[in-house]
Design a protein around this motif. Structure first.
Motif, PDB file in Angstrom:
ATOM      1  N   GLU A  38       0.829  -1.220   0.000  1.00 17.44           N
ATOM      2  CA  GLU A  38       0.000   0.000   0.000  1.00 17.44           C
ATOM      3  C   GLU A  38       0.857   1.262   0.000  1.00 17.44           C
ATOM      4  O   GLU A  38       0.381   2.349   0.330  1.00 17.44           O
ATOM      5  N   LEU A  39       2.125   1.087  -0.363  1.00 18.73           N
ATOM      6  CA  LEU A  39       3.066   2.212  -0.315  1.00 18.73           C
ATOM      7  C   LEU A  39       2.607   3.401  -1.154  1.00 18.73           C
ATOM      8  O   LEU A  39       2.187   3.256  -2.293  1.00 18.73           O
ATOM      9  N   GLU A  40       2.699   4.593  -0.538  1.00 20.89           N
ATOM     10  CA  GLU A  40       2.379   5.834  -1.241  1.00 20.89           C
ATOM     11  C   GLU A  40       3.602   6.730  -1.173  1.00 20.89           C
ATOM     12  O   GLU A  40       4.245   6.810  -0.112  1.00 20.89           O
ATOM     13  N   LEU A  41       3.925   7.386  -2.248  1.00 25.02           N
ATOM     14  CA  LEU A  41       5.089   8.269  -2.230  1.00 25.02           C
ATOM     15  C   LEU A  41       4.621   9.709  -2.296  1.00 25.02           C
ATOM     16  O   LEU A  41       3.722  10.042  -3.070  1.00 25.02           O
ATOM     17  N   TYR A  42       5.211  10.528  -1.443  1.00 19.69           N
ATOM     18  CA  TYR A  42       4.794  11.931  -1.385  1.00 19.69           C
ATOM     19  C   TYR A  42       5.798  12.793  -2.129  1.00 19.69           C
ATOM     20  O   TYR A  42       6.982  12.741  -1.841  1.00 19.69           O
ATOM     21  N   GLY A  43       5.322  13.566  -3.080  1.00 19.09           N
ATOM     22  CA  GLY A  43       6.186  14.500  -3.801  1.00 19.09           C
ATOM     23  C   GLY A  43       6.959  13.843  -4.929  1.00 19.09           C
ATOM     24  O   GLY A  43       6.854  12.644  -5.186  1.00 19.09           O
ATOM     25  N   ASP A  44       7.759  14.667  -5.607  1.00 17.29           N
ATOM     26  CA  ASP A  44       8.570  14.196  -6.734  1.00 17.29           C
ATOM     27  C   ASP A  44      10.052  14.217  -6.367  1.00 17.29           C
ATOM     28  O   ASP A  44      10.455  14.878  -5.420  1.00 17.29           O
ATOM     29  N   TYR A  45      10.830  13.549  -7.166  1.00 15.08           N
ATOM     30  CA  TYR A  45      12.295  13.528  -7.042  1.00 15.08           C
ATOM     31  C   TYR A  45      12.786  13.040  -5.672  1.00 15.08           C
ATOM     32  O   TYR A  45      13.828  13.460  -5.187  1.00 15.08           O
ATOM     33  N   GLY A  46      12.007  12.178  -5.038  1.00 17.90           N
ATOM     34  CA  GLY A  46      12.432  11.639  -3.753  1.00 17.90           C
ATOM     35  C   GLY A  46      13.374  10.460  -3.919  1.00 17.90           C
ATOM     36  O   GLY A  46      13.637   9.998  -5.044  1.00 17.90           O
ATOM     37  N   CYS A  47      13.887   9.985  -2.776  1.00 20.56           N
ATOM     38  CA  CYS A  47      14.757   8.801  -2.786  1.00 20.56           C
ATOM     39  C   CYS A  47      14.175   7.764  -1.836  1.00 20.56           C
ATOM     40  O   CYS A  47      13.920   8.068  -0.667  1.00 20.56           O
ATOM     41  N   LEU A  48      13.963   6.568  -2.361  1.00 20.12           N
ATOM     42  CA  LEU A  48      13.543   5.457  -1.514  1.00 20.12           C
ATOM     43  C   LEU A  48      14.800   4.659  -1.195  1.00 20.12           C
ATOM     44  O   LEU A  48      15.493   4.193  -2.107  1.00 20.12           O
ATOM     45  N   ILE A  49      15.114   4.573   0.091  1.00 22.48           N
ATOM     46  CA  ILE A  49      16.319   3.846   0.509  1.00 22.48           C
ATOM     47  C   ILE A  49      15.879   2.800   1.530  1.00 22.48           C
ATOM     48  O   ILE A  49      15.275   3.161   2.548  1.00 22.48           O
ATOM     49  N   THR A  50      16.167   1.530   1.251  1.00 18.12           N
ATOM     50  CA  THR A  50      15.583   0.522   2.126  1.00 18.12           C
ATOM     51  C   THR A  50      16.359  -0.780   2.235  1.00 18.12           C
ATOM     52  O   THR A  50      17.179  -1.111   1.372  1.00 18.12           O
ATOM     53  N   ASN A  51      16.067  -1.488   3.324  1.00 15.17           N
ATOM     54  CA  ASN A  51      16.669  -2.782   3.666  1.00 15.17           C
ATOM     55  C   ASN A  51      15.500  -3.749   3.911  1.00 15.17           C
ATOM     56  O   ASN A  51      15.090  -3.947   5.035  1.00 15.17           O
ATOM     57  N   PRO A  52      14.973  -4.329   2.834  1.00 13.87           N
ATOM     58  CA  PRO A  52      13.793  -5.192   2.982  1.00 13.87           C
ATOM     59  C   PRO A  52      14.164  -6.564   3.526  1.00 13.87           C
ATOM     60  O   PRO A  52      15.349  -6.882   3.620  1.00 13.87           O
ATOM     61  N   PRO A  53      13.181  -7.410   3.834  1.00 10.84           N
ATOM     62  CA  PRO A  53      13.525  -8.806   4.172  1.00 10.84           C
ATOM     63  C   PRO A  53      14.161  -9.461   2.949  1.00 10.84           C
ATOM     64  O   PRO A  53      13.842  -9.107   1.818  1.00 10.84           O
TER      65      PRO A  53
END
Ligand SMILES: C[S@@+](CC[C@H](N)C(=O)[O-])C[C@H]1O[C@@H](n2cnc3c(N)ncnc32)[C@H](O)[C@@H]1O
Length: 376
Positions: A288-303
């Motif tokens: 259900e991920l929603e991203l706010y705004g433009d030109y953002g960075c998603l940085i993550t350590n998933p399972p």
């Protein structure tokens, strides 16, 4: 002039080197697992308070070749230990040996301890050391018969910032989280999102970078009690670090996770780190991920799907993440995972890939660059 070593996890040497340059240290040289530089005593508080990606700051006492215990003993005894260790100093020896004739680490540790005792007995003219004073952890490291002897200035490892009260299952080391951010194109003017935030390490490290909060401000170091490093130096460096904090900086940082307990923990950790007012945490599945705004960075350590039976769930999550990111084409994505066919599931080839270790797990850091944000 003192020789220093900042130790680095495999793959993070370039980040640590960049930090050493930024901190103004001199004669910087990079090797596997470490960055060396020189300076005076003031380096000790500065390096311990400010390095975000290094694991420890060591003083290099000496290096020589040894293939026998006698050579190890004599080489160690010849070094000026008294320049650091006072008569009441408590000194323990830790060690490691890689591809060397002297492979018994416990024997090497015992020899080094004996040699340092012999050296100091002569210098201080005593027969017995009570070892009631400050702690000096000596490390004897052998690599292909070359001995390097150091004293650890940090105490516990620098990833321990003091803000993580409790950890969940698979927390990311703070030093690795900081490196993932440093290796990305994120800066405080761009939105940051971590949809698998767990205890909040990536959002918290990013907020600390944005506000210029020294990562070591919330903790203590072994060398704070050493005679050779005047208390004044620590006080001055801490004062400077407090003055450098940009409290007005309000970066837009988000963290979400499916686990409500993780989000509670992330919130309390952010509070301890003094950055809770600029991170929004939310309980939410990545689907259900929603991203706010433009030109953002998603940085993550998933399972990573390391446990049997988890694979299908993890594959679906990676596909879902790919779907969201493809419909937000101004965003950049940065993912650390051990899954070898991550790009296939994500649905795109990475712009860059870097080998990193997350604890003992061999991983890749996949970087998908979005377009550069327009100039303000
Ligand atoms: C490797 S851990 C992240 C650890 C985090 N970087 C830290 O330092 O604490 C992966 C996280 O993904 C979360 N998770 C698992 N399935 C999820 C899903 N479908 N949506 C969102 N989060 C999920 C877990 O609850 C766990 O906190």
């Amino acid at each position: 002039m003192i020789n220093y070593i900042a130790t680095a996890a495999a793959g993070l040497e370039a980040c640590v080197k960049r930090e050493a340059i930024k901190l103004g240290f001199e004669n910087i040289h990079t090797f596997d697992g470490r960055v060396e530089f020189t300076g005076d005593e003031s380096v000790i508080p500065k390096a311990n308070l400010w390095f975000r990606c290094a694991s420890r700051i060591l003083i290099k006492i000496g290096t020589f070749k040894a293939v026998s215990f006698e050579e190890l003993f004599q080489g160690t005894k010849a070094l000026p230990w008294e320049e650091w260790i006072p008569v009441d100093g408590k000194f323990t020896v830790v060690g490691k040996s890689v591809k060397s004739t002297l492979y018994s680490v416990s024997d090497c540790q015992a020899i080094v301890k004996k040699a340092v005792v012999e050296r100091l007995k002569g210098v201080y003219d005593v027969d017995w050391f009570d070892e009631t004073g400050a702690e000096y952890t000596i490390q004897v490291a052998l690599l292909k018969d070359i001995v390097t002897l150091t004293i650890d200035t940090s105490g516990s490892s620098l990833h321990k910032r003091g803000y993580r009260a409790n950890a969940l299952d698979a927390p990311l080391k703070e030093t690795l989280a900081a490196a993932m951010i440093e290796l990305s194109y994120w800066n405080k003017d761009r939105v940051l999102m971590d949809p698998f935030c767990g205890s909040g390490t990536i959002p918290i490290e990013a907020a600390m970078i944005a506000r210029n909060i020294a990562p070591g401000l919330n903790r203590h170091f072994a060398s704070e009690k050493w005679d050779r490093v005047p208390e004044k130096l620590w006080k001055e460096e801490r004062k400077k670090a407090y003055a450098a904090i940009d409290y007005d900086c309000m970066p837009e940082i988000y963290g979400s996770d499916i686990d409500p307990a993780a989000i509670e923990l992330a919130k309390s950790n952010a509070e301890l780190a003094g950055v809770d007012d600029c991170i929004t945490f939310e309980v939410k599945p990545v689907q259900e991920l929603e991203l706010y705004g433009d030109y953002g960075c998603l940085i993550t350590n998933p399972p990573y799907g390391e446990r049997l039976g988890d694979m299908k769930t993890v594959e679906d999550m990676y596909r879902s993440l790919g779907g969201t990111m493809h419909s937000n084409e101004t965003w950049s994505t940065y993912v650390i995972t051990s899954m070898e066919y991550f790009e296939k599931l994500f649905g795109k080839k990475a712009s860059a890939k870097r080998k990193l270790f997350n604890a003992w797990i061999k991983t890749d850091y996949y970087q998908f660059y979005g377009p550069r944000p327009p100039k303000k």
